[in-house]
Design a protein around this motif. Structure first.
Motif, PDB file in Angstrom:
ATOM      1  N   VAL A  22       0.861  -1.182   0.000  1.00 58.97           N
ATOM      2  CA  VAL A  22       0.000   0.000   0.000  1.00 58.97           C
ATOM      3  C   VAL A  22       0.896   1.230   0.000  1.00 58.97           C
ATOM      4  N   THR A  23       0.539   2.202  -0.805  1.00 63.17           N
ATOM      5  CA  THR A  23       1.254   3.471  -0.833  1.00 63.17           C
ATOM      6  C   THR A  23       0.393   4.570  -0.220  1.00 63.17           C
ATOM      7  N   LEU A  24       1.055   5.458   0.510  1.00 63.69           N
ATOM      8  CA  LEU A  24       0.381   6.636   1.044  1.00 63.69           C
ATOM      9  C   LEU A  24       0.572   7.842   0.132  1.00 63.69           C
ATOM     10  N   GLY A  25       1.210   7.621  -1.017  1.00 61.82           N
ATOM     11  CA  GLY A  25       1.370   8.697  -1.977  1.00 61.82           C
ATOM     12  C   GLY A  25       0.033   9.190  -2.495  1.00 61.82           C
ATOM     13  N   MET A  26      -0.036  10.470  -2.803  1.00 61.29           N
ATOM     14  CA  MET A  26      -1.298  11.066  -3.255  1.00 61.29           C
ATOM     15  C   MET A  26      -1.554  10.804  -4.733  1.00 61.29           C
ATOM     16  N   ASP A  93      -9.966  -3.150 -10.318  1.00 56.75           N
ATOM     17  CA  ASP A  93     -10.821  -2.448  -9.357  1.00 56.75           C
ATOM     18  C   ASP A  93     -10.282  -2.525  -7.933  1.00 56.75           C
ATOM     19  N   ASP A  94      -9.672  -3.674  -7.592  1.00 60.13           N
ATOM     20  CA  ASP A  94      -9.296  -3.916  -6.209  1.00 60.13           C
ATOM     21  C   ASP A  94      -8.147  -3.040  -5.724  1.00 60.13           C
ATOM     22  N   MET A  95      -7.462  -2.386  -6.636  1.00 50.90           N
ATOM     23  CA  MET A  95      -6.304  -1.578  -6.253  1.00 50.90           C
ATOM     24  C   MET A  95      -6.679  -0.275  -5.572  1.00 50.90           C
ATOM     25  N   TRP A  96      -7.818   0.271  -5.945  1.00 56.75           N
ATOM     26  CA  TRP A  96      -8.115   1.666  -5.615  1.00 56.75           C
ATOM     27  C   TRP A  96      -9.212   1.784  -4.575  1.00 56.75           C
ATOM     28  N   LEU A  97      -8.964   2.611  -3.581  1.00 60.88           N
ATOM     29  CA  LEU A  97     -10.003   2.970  -2.627  1.00 60.88           C
ATOM     30  C   LEU A  97     -10.384   4.416  -2.908  1.00 60.88           C
ATOM     31  N   ASP A 133      -5.756   6.683   7.932  1.00 60.31           N
ATOM     32  CA  ASP A 133      -6.746   6.612   6.861  1.00 60.31           C
ATOM     33  C   ASP A 133      -6.979   5.181   6.385  1.00 60.31           C
ATOM     34  N   LEU A 134      -6.072   4.286   6.718  1.00 62.40           N
ATOM     35  CA  LEU A 134      -6.193   2.893   6.274  1.00 62.40           C
ATOM     36  C   LEU A 134      -7.046   2.050   7.221  1.00 62.40           C
ATOM     37  N   VAL A 135      -7.223   2.556   8.438  1.00 61.88           N
ATOM     38  CA  VAL A 135      -7.931   1.778   9.459  1.00 61.88           C
ATOM     39  C   VAL A 135      -9.376   1.529   9.047  1.00 61.88           C
ATOM     40  N   LYS A 136      -9.817   0.290   9.250  1.00 58.81           N
ATOM     41  CA  LYS A 136     -11.189  -0.143   8.937  1.00 58.81           C
ATOM     42  C   LYS A 136     -11.514   0.021   7.452  1.00 58.81           C
ATOM     43  N   THR A 137     -10.493  -0.186   6.618  1.00 55.27           N
ATOM     44  CA  THR A 137     -10.679  -0.228   5.165  1.00 55.27           C
ATOM     45  C   THR A 137      -9.995  -1.500   4.657  1.00 55.27           C
ATOM     46  N   PRO A 138     -10.220  -1.870   3.397  1.00 57.64           N
ATOM     47  CA  PRO A 138      -9.518  -3.038   2.844  1.00 57.64           C
ATOM     48  C   PRO A 138      -7.998  -2.851   2.765  1.00 57.64           C
ATOM     49  N   LEU A 139      -7.524  -1.631   2.990  1.00 57.61           N
ATOM     50  CA  LEU A 139      -6.096  -1.344   2.908  1.00 57.61           C
ATOM     51  C   LEU A 139      -5.402  -1.440   4.264  1.00 57.61           C
ATOM     52  N   GLU A 140      -6.143  -1.779   5.304  1.00 59.15           N
ATOM     53  CA  GLU A 140      -5.572  -1.774   6.654  1.00 59.15           C
ATOM     54  C   GLU A 140      -4.469  -2.812   6.800  1.00 59.15           C
ATOM     55  N   GLU A 163       0.060   2.857  16.556  1.00 61.49           N
ATOM     56  CA  GLU A 163      -1.321   2.967  17.009  1.00 61.49           C
ATOM     57  C   GLU A 163      -2.176   1.809  16.502  1.00 61.49           C
ATOM     58  N   ILE A 164      -1.735   1.160  15.432  1.00 62.81           N
ATOM     59  CA  ILE A 164      -2.525   0.115  14.784  1.00 62.81           C
ATOM     60  C   ILE A 164      -2.030  -1.230  15.303  1.00 62.81           C
ATOM     61  N   HIS A 165      -2.796  -1.852  16.139  1.00 65.64           N
ATOM     62  CA  HIS A 165      -2.380  -3.062  16.856  1.00 65.64           C
ATOM     63  C   HIS A 165      -1.971  -4.179  15.899  1.00 65.64           C
ATOM     64  N   GLY A 166      -0.828  -4.788  16.199  1.00 68.16           N
ATOM     65  CA  GLY A 166      -0.373  -5.950  15.448  1.00 68.16           C
ATOM     66  C   GLY A 166       0.237  -5.645  14.102  1.00 68.16           C
ATOM     67  N   TRP A 167       0.526  -4.383  13.853  1.00 63.25           N
ATOM     68  CA  TRP A 167       1.042  -4.007  12.526  1.00 63.25           C
ATOM     69  C   TRP A 167       2.483  -3.544  12.640  1.00 63.25           C
ATOM     70  N   ASN A 168       3.344  -4.165  11.876  1.00 67.19           N
ATOM     71  CA  ASN A 168       4.753  -3.788  11.812  1.00 67.19           C
ATOM     72  C   ASN A 168       5.187  -3.854  10.356  1.00 67.19           C
ATOM     73  N   PRO A 169       4.791  -2.875   9.539  1.00 70.32           N
ATOM     74  CA  PRO A 169       5.021  -2.985   8.097  1.00 70.32           C
ATOM     75  C   PRO A 169       6.482  -2.850   7.711  1.00 70.32           C
ATOM     76  N   PHE A 170       6.790  -3.408   6.568  1.00 65.39           N
ATOM     77  CA  PHE A 170       8.081  -3.202   5.933  1.00 65.39           C
ATOM     78  C   PHE A 170       8.010  -1.832   5.262  1.00 65.39           C
ATOM     79  N   VAL A 171       8.854  -0.897   5.702  1.00 65.75           N
ATOM     80  CA  VAL A 171       8.714   0.512   5.319  1.00 65.75           C
ATOM     81  C   VAL A 171       9.680   0.873   4.197  1.00 65.75           C
ATOM     82  N   ILE A 172       9.124   1.417   3.125  1.00 69.48           N
ATOM     83  CA  ILE A 172       9.903   1.919   1.991  1.00 69.48           C
ATOM     84  C   ILE A 172       9.642   3.418   1.892  1.00 69.48           C
TER      85      ILE A 172
END
Length: 345
Positions: A22-26, A93-97, A133-140, A163-172
């Motif tokens: 998932v990207t946080l880029g605009m 379709d599944d890529m975009w929220l 913004d990802l919380v409680k979405t398919p991107l969480e 803040e997001i329990h159980g999440w330790n993402p690989f950060v790029i």
């Protein structure tokens, strides 16, 4: 030379997110201005074009992964062109929220080309995206998280991850070009221990370190910059994207290695527009880590992703026949060709 074999893959696969990347880029609608050094218009361009570093990063990953594995938020302002959503959905379709922003304009920016110089300016207020913004979405809780911003902004983003329990993402993380200045170096150093892959381009890296940018760029200057960033506290990996020179991948455990660009200066006719090449490289890198697990091998996937992006203005074309081909070519074929070429040198 490998980074602990499957070390990267095992780190990612233990995470619990449903999305790989998932990207946080605009999402940005790009507009363009082309003039010569005297300010006279030199060419016309599309009045508007799908853009944004996040969009290109998502497409870089999509070249290798199915749409269900990728995620990006697209903010639709009240002026969002109706045809753009359908164009994005061609990639899956599944890529975009899509989020409706009825009180705001869609983010727009002007890309300014004046001779050999390039500028960039926002034409509308930015609608920024954070992990909340990802919380409680398919991107969480994706397994890999990518973002492009200033070091100060990166600190805010990284502060939300716990803040997001159980999440330790690989950060790029790729620092935004106009904040790659010496004054930003302390803020960058502060976040480096939390970033798995730091990836500026060569000019950005040299500028951050107050190293004079001399053209043509040399591999030795890039290698020195990468080593310095590792010394300053980069968690594990620094990748400096260096255009036709390729990409230099430096890790703490396995040292450094150059990965060639797929298209080089000898392939000038294939290089149409490099906009988004670096972003797509990092999307391809995340896909390569997921598929292979080795950071150096993943960089080959990244180089191939960039090769499809620079062949035209705007995004590459995914073929509608479910062949997995892009721009009438196979990413897998390019991957093997690039590896074979590099082994021969």
């Amino acid at each position: 030379m490998r980074v602990g074999g499957s070390g990267y893959r095992s780190t990612i696969m233990t995470l619990t997110g449903s999305k790989t990347f998932v990207t946080l880029g605009m999402f940005i609608i790009d507009e363009f201005s082309f003039t010569d050094s005297a300010g006279s218009t030199t060419s016309d361009y599309a009045a508007q074009q799908i853009g944004g570093g996040g969009t290109y990063a998502a497409i870089g990953a999509r070249i290798w992964l199915p749409p269900r594995d990728i995620g990006m938020i697209v903010d639709k302002g009240y002026d969002f062109p109706s045809d753009i959503e359908s164009k994005l959905k061609l990639y899956g379709d599944d890529m975009w929220l899509f989020r409706s922003q009825t009180q705001a304009q869609t983010t727009r920016a002007l890309n300014i080309y004046k001779g050999d110089q390039r500028g960039f300016q926002y034409l509308t207020p930015r609608i920024r995206i954070t992990p909340r913004d990802l919380v409680k979405t398919p991107l969480e809780r994706p397994r890999s998280l990518h973002f492009i911003c200033s070091p100060a902004r990166a600190s805010v983003i990284l502060s939300e991850v716990p803040e997001i329990h159980g999440w330790n993402p690989f950060v790029i993380y790729e620092p935004i070009p106009d904040r790659c200045i010496p004054e930003e170096l302390p803020a960058l150093v502060a976040i480096l221990p939390s970033v798995d892959v730091l990836s500026p381009n060569a000019e950005e890296a040299l500028s951050l370190l107050t190293t004079p940018v001399v053209h043509p760029l040399s591999r030795s200057s890039v290698e020195q910059a990468a080593a310095r960033l590792l010394e300053l506290g980069a968690k594990d990996t620094v990748i400096i994207r260096s255009g036709a020179l390729g990409a230099y991948v430096l890790t703490r455990k396995a040292g450094g290695r150059w990965i060639e660009a797929f298209w080089t200066e000898s392939d000038a006719s294939k290089i149409v527009d490099v906009t988004g090449a670096g972003n797509s490289f990092l999307g391809g890198l995340a896909a390569g880590i997921e598929l292979n697990g080795d950071i150096f091998e993943a960089a080959f996937y990244a180089s191939v992703s960039a090769s499809f992006v620079i062949e035209q203005s705007g995004l590459p074309t995914v073929m509608p026949d479910n062949s997995g081909h892009w721009n009438n070519d196979s990413p897998g074929r390019r991957l093997e060709a690039l590896k074979t070429r590099q082994k021969a040198r």
